[in-house]
Design a protein around this motif. Structure first.
Motif, mmCIF file in Angstrom:
data_model
loop_
_atom_site.group_PDB
_atom_site.id
_atom_site.type_symbol
_atom_site.label_atom_id
_atom_site.label_comp_id
_atom_site.label_asym_id
_atom_site.label_seq_id
_atom_site.Cartn_x
_atom_site.Cartn_y
_atom_site.Cartn_z
ATOM 1 N N GLY A 274 1.705 -34.551 -19.659
ATOM 2 C CA GLY A 274 1.765 -33.804 -20.912
ATOM 3 C C GLY A 274 0.447 -33.167 -21.274
ATOM 4 O O GLY A 274 -0.555 -33.333 -20.570
ATOM 5 N N CYS A 275 0.449 -32.439 -22.374
ATOM 6 C CA CYS A 275 -0.768 -31.805 -22.867
ATOM 7 C C CYS A 275 -1.602 -32.845 -23.626
ATOM 8 O O CYS A 275 -1.060 -33.755 -24.239
ATOM 9 C CB CYS A 275 -0.439 -30.625 -23.784
ATOM 10 S SG CYS A 275 -1.915 -29.716 -24.323
ATOM 11 N N SER A 276 -2.922 -32.661 -23.587
ATOM 12 C CA SER A 276 -3.828 -33.567 -24.308
ATOM 13 C C SER A 276 -3.716 -33.425 -25.818
ATOM 14 O O SER A 276 -4.248 -34.267 -26.561
ATOM 15 C CB SER A 276 -5.286 -33.280 -23.924
ATOM 16 O OG SER A 276 -5.466 -33.499 -22.560
ATOM 17 N N ASP A 277 -3.049 -32.379 -26.279
ATOM 18 C CA ASP A 277 -2.909 -32.114 -27.716
ATOM 19 C C ASP A 277 -2.517 -33.386 -28.478
ATOM 20 O O ASP A 277 -1.539 -34.053 -28.133
ATOM 21 C CB ASP A 277 -1.847 -31.017 -27.916
ATOM 22 C CG ASP A 277 -1.850 -30.462 -29.323
ATOM 23 O OD1 ASP A 277 -1.656 -31.247 -30.276
ATOM 24 O OD2 ASP A 277 -2.051 -29.249 -29.486
ATOM 25 N N SER A 278 -3.279 -33.672 -29.534
ATOM 26 C CA SER A 278 -3.097 -34.939 -30.269
ATOM 27 C C SER A 278 -1.752 -35.024 -30.992
ATOM 28 O O SER A 278 -1.353 -36.091 -31.445
ATOM 29 C CB SER A 278 -4.231 -35.100 -31.290
ATOM 30 O OG SER A 278 -4.170 -34.051 -32.242
ATOM 31 N N GLY B 202 5.352 -29.560 -21.858
ATOM 32 C CA GLY B 202 4.458 -28.670 -22.599
ATOM 33 C C GLY B 202 4.857 -28.661 -24.060
ATOM 34 O O GLY B 202 5.732 -29.414 -24.482
ATOM 35 N N HIS B 203 4.221 -27.811 -24.832
ATOM 36 C CA HIS B 203 4.616 -27.687 -26.247
ATOM 37 C C HIS B 203 4.365 -26.266 -26.713
ATOM 38 O O HIS B 203 3.387 -25.627 -26.307
ATOM 39 C CB HIS B 203 3.854 -28.696 -27.120
ATOM 40 C CG HIS B 203 2.379 -28.475 -27.148
ATOM 41 N ND1 HIS B 203 1.742 -27.830 -28.183
ATOM 42 C CD2 HIS B 203 1.406 -28.770 -26.244
ATOM 43 C CE1 HIS B 203 0.449 -27.780 -27.922
ATOM 44 N NE2 HIS B 203 0.214 -28.330 -26.748
ATOM 45 N N TYR B 204 5.294 -25.796 -27.561
ATOM 46 C CA TYR B 204 5.135 -24.457 -28.129
ATOM 47 C C TYR B 204 3.842 -24.403 -28.923
ATOM 48 O O TYR B 204 3.396 -25.399 -29.490
ATOM 49 C CB TYR B 204 6.349 -24.111 -29.002
ATOM 50 C CG TYR B 204 7.614 -23.970 -28.184
ATOM 51 C CD1 TYR B 204 7.700 -23.009 -27.166
ATOM 52 C CD2 TYR B 204 8.715 -24.800 -28.393
ATOM 53 C CE1 TYR B 204 8.848 -22.882 -26.396
ATOM 54 C CE2 TYR B 204 9.869 -24.674 -27.624
ATOM 55 C CZ TYR B 204 9.930 -23.712 -26.627
ATOM 56 O OH TYR B 204 11.061 -23.586 -25.852
ATOM 57 N N GLY B 205 3.207 -23.237 -28.916
ATOM 58 C CA GLY B 205 1.948 -23.074 -29.638
ATOM 59 C C GLY B 205 0.768 -23.720 -28.935
ATOM 60 O O GLY B 205 -0.257 -23.990 -29.575
ATOM 61 N N CYS B 206 0.877 -23.965 -27.629
ATOM 62 C CA CYS B 206 -0.196 -24.658 -26.888
ATOM 63 C C CYS B 206 -1.494 -23.835 -26.879
ATOM 64 O O CYS B 206 -1.510 -22.683 -26.440
ATOM 65 C CB CYS B 206 0.260 -24.936 -25.455
ATOM 66 S SG CYS B 206 -0.961 -25.855 -24.494
ATOM 67 N N GLY B 207 -2.565 -24.452 -27.360
ATOM 68 C CA GLY B 207 -3.857 -23.767 -27.433
ATOM 69 C C GLY B 207 -4.416 -23.405 -26.064
ATOM 70 O O GLY B 207 -5.086 -22.378 -25.916
ATOM 71 N N GLY B 208 -4.127 -24.237 -25.057
ATOM 72 C CA GLY B 208 -4.612 -23.962 -23.704
ATOM 73 C C GLY B 208 -3.958 -22.701 -23.149
ATOM 74 O O GLY B 208 -4.625 -21.834 -22.560
ATOM 75 N N VAL C 246 -5.320 -30.687 -20.508
ATOM 76 C CA VAL C 246 -5.130 -29.472 -21.305
ATOM 77 C C VAL C 246 -4.048 -28.597 -20.662
ATOM 78 O O VAL C 246 -4.160 -28.216 -19.487
ATOM 79 C CB VAL C 246 -6.460 -28.689 -21.449
ATOM 80 C CG1 VAL C 246 -6.215 -27.310 -22.054
ATOM 81 C CG2 VAL C 246 -7.434 -29.478 -22.309
ATOM 82 N N ALA C 247 -2.979 -28.372 -21.401
ATOM 83 C CA ALA C 247 -1.859 -27.508 -20.994
ATOM 84 C C ALA C 247 -1.008 -28.103 -19.866
ATOM 85 O O ALA C 247 -0.367 -27.353 -19.124
ATOM 86 C CB ALA C 247 -2.316 -26.096 -20.654
ATOM 87 N N ASN C 248 -1.018 -29.445 -19.752
ATOM 88 C CA ASN C 248 -0.112 -30.145 -18.818
ATOM 89 C C ASN C 248 -0.021 -29.485 -17.449
ATOM 90 O O ASN C 248 1.044 -29.104 -16.988
ATOM 91 C CB ASN C 248 1.299 -30.303 -19.442
ATOM 92 C CG ASN C 248 1.774 -29.091 -20.217
ATOM 93 O OD1 ASN C 248 1.522 -28.969 -21.428
ATOM 94 N ND2 ASN C 248 2.412 -28.161 -19.528
HETATM 95 CO CO CO Z 1 -1.363 -27.879 -25.543
#
Ligand code: CO
Length: 210
Positions: free
Chosen positions: A41-45, A97-103, A66-68
């Protein structure tokens, strides 16, 4: 109390509560892990694997970056994958992944992020592969979110390109590969790409001497 000290005090309370509920809990946990799933997965908290899937400790083996991404020179990812697939023998590998991913968003700009450029270059390659489709989406948020889905798809395909997965498919017909995207705004996971074990892949990437 400092913010980080709250984590330690919460931990004490959590461990005590667990013991009250189930006195054997930590003895069991310390013994062995037999997770059925590997989560990439993404590192996003905001995308915690256990909470959003209702899995408990011991049920899901987790790797996050970052960005899986599944990058074939990433020793960290490869070690996790080899261990999960050939030692823990997970039945499913999930790239989420997730929508709005910053990576992914960063990769769609021309901004210079220094050392981070090297990581997100791999996402730019996904953009290049799907450039016609992506660049024809007029709305910026939809364009980003489609890139998130396509990135997940390409990372699942990257898994199938590894000798680790190809060898496992040959030996055990596992694991199945799943590409999912999580919605930060509604908490829901959408499956966007599936590759069941033994799915034929481009011969360019097939190894014949596994
Ligand atoms: Co992300």
């Amino acid at each position: 109390m400092q913010s980080y000290e709250k984590l330690l005090s919460y931990n004490k309370a959590w461990a005590a509560r667990k013991l009250t509920e189930d006195p054997d809990y930590f003895n069991r946990m310390a013994d062995i892990q037999e997770p059925e799933f590997l989560w990439i997965g993404c590192s996003d908290s905001r995308v915690p694997a256990n909470q959003i899937t209702g899995t408990k400790p011991g049920e899901i083996f987790v790797h996050r970056n970052v960005a899986n991404m599944v990058i074939h020179t990433d020793l960290n990812l490869l070690t996790v994958l080899e261990f999960a697939v050939h030692h823990l023998k997970v039945k499913h590998v999930i790239v989420c992944g997730h929508y709005g991913c910053g990576g992914v968003k960063a990769a769609m700009t021309q901004h210079n992020f220094g050392i981070i450029n090297k990581w997100i270059r791999n996402i730019k390659d996904v953009h290049r592969i799907h450039q016609e489709e992506v660049d024809n989406i007029p709305d910026e948020i939809s364009r980003l979110n489609r890139m998130v889905e396509l990135n997940v798809q390409e990372q699942v395909m990257n898994l199938a390109k590894t000798s680790i997965i190809q060898k496992a498919w040959k030996q055990s017909h596992y694991p199945h590969l799943h590409g999912w995207v999580y919605g930060l705004d509604n908490g829901l996971i959408s499956p966007v790409f599936e590759m069941s074990a033994d799915t034929p892949i481009d011969p360019l990437y097939q190894f014949d001497d596994l």
